[in-house]
Design an enzyme around this catalytic site. Structure first.
Site, mmCIF file in Angstrom:
data_model
loop_
_atom_site.group_PDB
_atom_site.id
_atom_site.type_symbol
_atom_site.label_atom_id
_atom_site.label_comp_id
_atom_site.label_asym_id
_atom_site.label_seq_id
_atom_site.Cartn_x
_atom_site.Cartn_y
_atom_site.Cartn_z
ATOM 1 C CG ASP A 7 19.536 -4.506 7.093
ATOM 2 O OD1 ASP A 7 19.255 -4.259 5.915
ATOM 3 O OD2 ASP A 7 20.371 -5.369 7.418
ATOM 4 C CB SER A 8 16.929 -7.901 5.540
ATOM 5 O OG SER A 8 18.317 -7.798 5.278
ATOM 6 C CB CYS A 70 17.550 -2.539 4.104
ATOM 7 S SG CYS A 70 17.380 -4.003 3.065
ATOM 8 C CD GLU A 155 21.844 -11.551 8.231
ATOM 9 O OE1 GLU A 155 21.211 -12.146 9.109
ATOM 10 O OE2 GLU A 155 21.992 -10.303 8.222
ATOM 11 C CB CYS A 189 24.287 -4.595 -0.010
ATOM 12 S SG CYS A 189 23.707 -5.745 1.254
ATOM 13 C CG HIS A 191 24.106 -7.541 5.150
ATOM 14 N ND1 HIS A 191 22.894 -6.923 5.040
ATOM 15 C CD2 HIS A 191 23.919 -8.602 5.983
ATOM 16 C CE1 HIS A 191 21.999 -7.584 5.780
ATOM 17 N NE2 HIS A 191 22.599 -8.593 6.363
HETATM 18 N N1 DGL Z 1 21.302 -5.008 3.977
HETATM 19 C C1 DGL Z 1 20.460 -5.205 2.852
HETATM 20 C C2 DGL Z 1 20.707 -4.284 1.712
HETATM 21 O O1 DGL Z 1 21.224 -3.265 1.906
HETATM 22 C C3 DGL Z 1 20.093 -6.494 2.559
HETATM 23 C C4 DGL Z 1 20.225 -7.554 2.221
HETATM 24 C C5 DGL Z 1 19.493 -8.813 2.169
HETATM 25 O O2 DGL Z 1 18.755 -9.080 3.100
HETATM 26 O O3 DGL Z 1 19.665 -9.484 1.167
HETATM 27 O O4 DGL Z 1 20.377 -4.531 0.603
#
Ligand code: DGL
Length: 271
Positions: A7-8, A70, A155, A189, A191
């Site tokens: 993931d990011s 992600c 984050e 997402c 997150h």
């Molecule tokens: N967790 C990511 C997603 O599902 C990412 C988000 C990001 O880095 O903006 O899209």
């Protein structure tokens, strides 16, 4: 021979947690590109370049299978990586995303057939959800809402702070105003499950919030059941290892909180 989970940043931990619950026997290697998160507002080319670097890193470390945990990376990079890069790098490896398993689950959860997708600006711009839903369930009406402030809140460990309320309410109100018939809000997402207590507070009664973790875990279990060749290359000692591109102290504190157990990561650089 670990299963790679990328993931990011921290978001993929919400997927890893559910995967480990369902498939605890495997070894996992988590990679968070925290130093370059968020990806959600980055261009197609940049997300593809960063995601490919991550996949190559996980392949180099021996992973026969990598999950892009992600949505932004799944939306912008998965297809190219599957079609162009994996065959070139090693045709026996596999890379899977999170959008398809999420969309497949919709049939069973919506009555109104009106779906809301909450996601990063990048995922929304790609219209991956609308396209995937259109392929499987053409009668469903999909409304997508970009929530650019939600990943930065997570984050920065502000997901449960009073400051998060404003932005949670804002995007939920906006999507429900666009289509009041929505009965299912997909958290598009990884997150966003970390904002769940707030999301439940502001979602209208009767509207279901759908996180992806369980759906992706179940889909991985099915995939492995159908691919004994991959299973035979995955080691099974029940371990998990963490890599981050940011400072490990910061990663370990937050990741331990999210995983509910002590996390000790290693810092790496992606090129
Ligand atoms: N967790 C990511 C997603 O599902 C990412 C988000 C990001 O880095 O903006 O899209």
């Amino acid at each position: 021979m670990q299963i790679g989970v990328f993931d990011s940043g921290y978001g993929g931990l919400t997927i890893l947690r559910q995967i480990r619950k369902l498939l605890p026997q495997y070894d996992y290697l988590y990679l968070g590109d925290n130093a370059r998160a968020p990806y959600g507002s980055r261009s197609f080319d940049v997300v593809y370049e960063f995601t490919l670097q991550a996949v190559e890193e996980l392949f180099d470390r021996g992973c026969p299978l990598v999950i892009l945990a992600c949505n932004t990376a799944s939306a912008k990079a998965l297809r190219s990586i599957q079609q162009n890069d994996v065959p070139r790098i090693d045709p026996d490896r596999r890379v899977l995303g999170v959008i398809r398993p999420t969309v497949e689950a919709l049939d069973a959860v919506t009555d109104s057939r009106h779906i809301g997708v909450l996601a990063t600006p990048g995922t929304v711009k790609s219209h991956s959800y609308t396209m995937e839903v259109g392929k499987l369930y053409p009668e469903m009406i999909v409304t997508e809402q970009a929530c650019p402030m939600w990943v930065p809140l997570v984050e920065n460990n502000e997901a449960l702070s009073p400051g998060a309320d404003y932005f949670v309410e804002k995007y939920i109100n906006s999507i429900m105003l666009t289509d009041p018939m929505i009965d299912t809000l997909v958290l598009g997402c990884t997150h966003y499950p970390l904002l769940l207590p707030k999301l439940e507070m502001y979602a209208p009664p009767g509207v279901r919030i759908l996180p992806q973790g369980d759906l992706v875990a179940e889909s991985l279990r099915n995939y492995l059941a159908r691919h004994p060749d991959i299973v035979s290359r995955c080691s099974q000692n029940g371990t998990v290892e963490y890599l981050t591109t940011e400072n490990t102290d910061k990663f370990d504190d937050l990741a331990s909180l999210f995983m509910g157990q002590t996390v000790k990561s290693t810092k790496i650089t992606l090129t």
